[in-house]
Each structure stands twice: as C-alpha cells, then as structure tokens.
Design a protein around this motif. Structure first.
Motif, PDB file in Angstrom:
ATOM      1  N   GLY A 152     -12.906   5.100  -3.291  1.00  0.00           N
ATOM      2  CA  GLY A 152     -11.748   4.526  -2.478  1.00  0.00           C
ATOM      3  C   GLY A 152     -11.283   3.090  -2.920  1.00  0.00           C
ATOM      4  N   ILE A 153     -12.408   2.784  -3.704  1.00  0.00           N
ATOM      5  CA  ILE A 153     -12.067   1.454  -4.579  1.00  0.00           C
ATOM      6  C   ILE A 153     -11.281   1.505  -5.788  1.00  0.00           C
ATOM      7  N   LYS A 154     -10.330   0.695  -5.803  1.00  0.00           N
ATOM      8  CA  LYS A 154      -9.119   0.704  -7.054  1.00  0.00           C
ATOM      9  C   LYS A 154     -10.115  -0.044  -8.129  1.00  0.00           C
ATOM     10  N   GLU A 155     -10.224  -1.338  -7.884  1.00  0.00           N
ATOM     11  CA  GLU A 155     -10.788  -2.285  -8.895  1.00  0.00           C
ATOM     12  C   GLU A 155     -11.579  -3.454  -8.213  1.00  0.00           C
ATOM     13  N   VAL A 156     -12.589  -3.941  -9.167  1.00  0.00           N
ATOM     14  CA  VAL A 156     -13.385  -5.051  -8.465  1.00  0.00           C
ATOM     15  C   VAL A 156     -13.021  -6.043  -9.537  1.00  0.00           C
ATOM     16  N   LEU A 157     -12.932  -7.362  -9.086  1.00  0.00           N
ATOM     17  CA  LEU A 157     -12.558  -8.388 -10.022  1.00  0.00           C
ATOM     18  C   LEU A 157     -13.721  -9.603  -9.681  1.00  0.00           C
ATOM     19  N   GLN A 172     -12.608  -7.378  -4.087  1.00  0.00           N
ATOM     20  CA  GLN A 172     -12.550  -5.938  -4.171  1.00  0.00           C
ATOM     21  C   GLN A 172     -11.093  -5.094  -3.783  1.00  0.00           C
ATOM     22  N   VAL A 173     -10.474  -4.652  -4.291  1.00  0.00           N
ATOM     23  CA  VAL A 173      -9.109  -4.072  -4.066  1.00  0.00           C
ATOM     24  C   VAL A 173      -9.195  -2.664  -3.947  1.00  0.00           C
ATOM     25  N   ASN A 174      -9.032  -2.314  -2.627  1.00  0.00           N
ATOM     26  CA  ASN A 174      -9.090  -0.650  -2.360  1.00  0.00           C
ATOM     27  C   ASN A 174      -7.906   0.124  -2.574  1.00  0.00           C
ATOM     28  N   LYS A 175      -7.940   1.378  -2.782  1.00  0.00           N
ATOM     29  CA  LYS A 175      -6.638   2.115  -3.039  1.00  0.00           C
ATOM     30  C   LYS A 175      -5.786   2.039  -1.792  1.00  0.00           C
ATOM     31  N   ASN A 176      -6.018   1.726  -0.685  1.00  0.00           N
ATOM     32  CA  ASN A 176      -5.278   1.813   0.315  1.00  0.00           C
ATOM     33  C   ASN A 176      -4.266   0.371   0.675  1.00  0.00           C
TER      34      ASN A 176
END
Length: 214
Positions: A152-157, A172-176
């Motif tokens: 469900g995680i798109k990316e983590v910076l 943390q950027v989630n797909k939603n």
C-alpha cells in the motif's frame, strides 16, 4: 538505426539508474554506520498524518525516544513503551494499564527503533533524490520504492542532514494519497543514561492493572 538509438538510450537509462541506486545505498550505509557508533541517542520528534483527499492533517503529535544499544524508552501518543532487552512494557496512563509481552523479533510491532535505519536494505529499490535547504540545513533525500507491487506504500522519502549525517525526517506516501511525516526536532547523542531508565518498576504504577499477555 532507430533500434540502435533506442538500445543506446535504454542502456544509458539503466546505467544512470544503477548508479543512482548504488549512490543512495552507499549514502544510507554511511548514515547507518555513524548512528550505530553512538553510545546513546535521545530524540524529540513531531509526527503527523495527512489525508490523501483533502490534504488536511488528521493527526498531529509530539514524541520522545531514548535509545541505548537495543534498549529503548518511547513516549508517543499518550503511551510509554519500555524495552529492557527481554520484555516490552506498554504503559497507558489513560487506561491505567501496563501490557507486558515477550520480545519477538518476527513480529512487525516488535521492530526495534534503530531498525528504521536498516529497513532500506531489503524490499526497496533506492534512488538518489532531491536536495533541499530547510532552515539553513542541506537535507538530502533518498527515495525508497517498495519492490512488492501489492504494498500500500507508494514511496518513502528519507531526509538526511548532509552535514551531520543524521536523519532529519521520514515521509511515507501511500498509494491512496495519504502521508505520514516524522520530523526530528532534537537529536542528542552520547548522553549519560542509567540502565534503570530502561527498566520497568511495578512499584511506580501501584494502581495500574498489569496485563501479562505472554
């Protein structure tokens, strides 16, 4: 001719990506090595959750954590968690309850705080990302993209203070579309901490219910 050009461009892109990935990994390895060398770490942090649709902050709170080797004492979201090397004590002042459980390294909830510095070593593709000047500090970002397409995680910076090689923030950027942001407000190292600081003493909580779940 077009096929050759496409092949050259593809190879060039793959080479550039590979160099970016290795540069990012080497950088986080350097950060991890430096932080692992501290005898103790004391961190004040700010945490927020951001709604993916409205962009509004759903939750915002402050926290503090002290670490000594694998021992830790965490105060976060009106709870205190102590790990003495064998057991985890979760103290809720609101409920007047202490939950005691054995440490199980295979449980996600039992992940040690310092593992936030090593989670990048598996399950993610790494990329060298942007550098930003934030409050006079050069913050270098490393982007982590989960290799599991079902995540469900798109990316983590991960933002690193380039001068000190200390973690500045983790986004943390989630797909939603929702986000969670942890920002370090204070990072102190090699301070004196007694072992008792990481020990739970039941006498300090005379009116609390002790719930031993293991």
């Amino acid at each position: 001719m077009k096929k050759i050009l496409v092949l050259l461009l593809t190879c060039s892109a793959a080479l550039t990506y590979g160099q970016s990935s290795q540069r990012a990994r080497n950088y986080l390895d350097e950060v991890n090595k430096k932080i692992a060398g501290y005898s103790t770490i004391s961190i004040d942090f700010h945490y927020s959750q951001i709604d993916g649709k409205s962009g509004d902050i759903n939750q915002e709170t402050e926290g503090h954590i002290d670490l000594k080797e694998n021992l830790y004492r965490l105060s976060f979201m009106d709870m205190t968690r102590i790990f003495d090397g064998k057991k985890i004590y979760t103290i809720s002042d609101e409920d007047k309850e202490v939950t005691v459980s054995k440490y199980d390294p295979n449980k996600i909830d039992n992940a040690l705080p310092l593992q936030i510095l090593t989670f990048y070593k598996s399950g993610y593709d790494l990329q060298w990302d942007i550098s930003q000047n934030i409050k006079g500090k050069e913050i270098q970002y490393i982007k982590l993209i989960p290799t599991d397409k079902k995540s469900g995680i798109k990316e983590v910076l991960v933002g690193v203070d380039h001068a000190t090689k200390q973690i500045y923030n983790k986004i943390q950027v989630n797909k939603n579309g929702s986000k969670s942001v942890l920002t370090v407000k204070s990072f102190k190292t090699n301070q004196s901490m007694s072992k008792n600081h990481f020990t739970f003493t039941s006498a300090d909580y005379p009116n609390y219910y002790i719930n031993n779940i293991d």
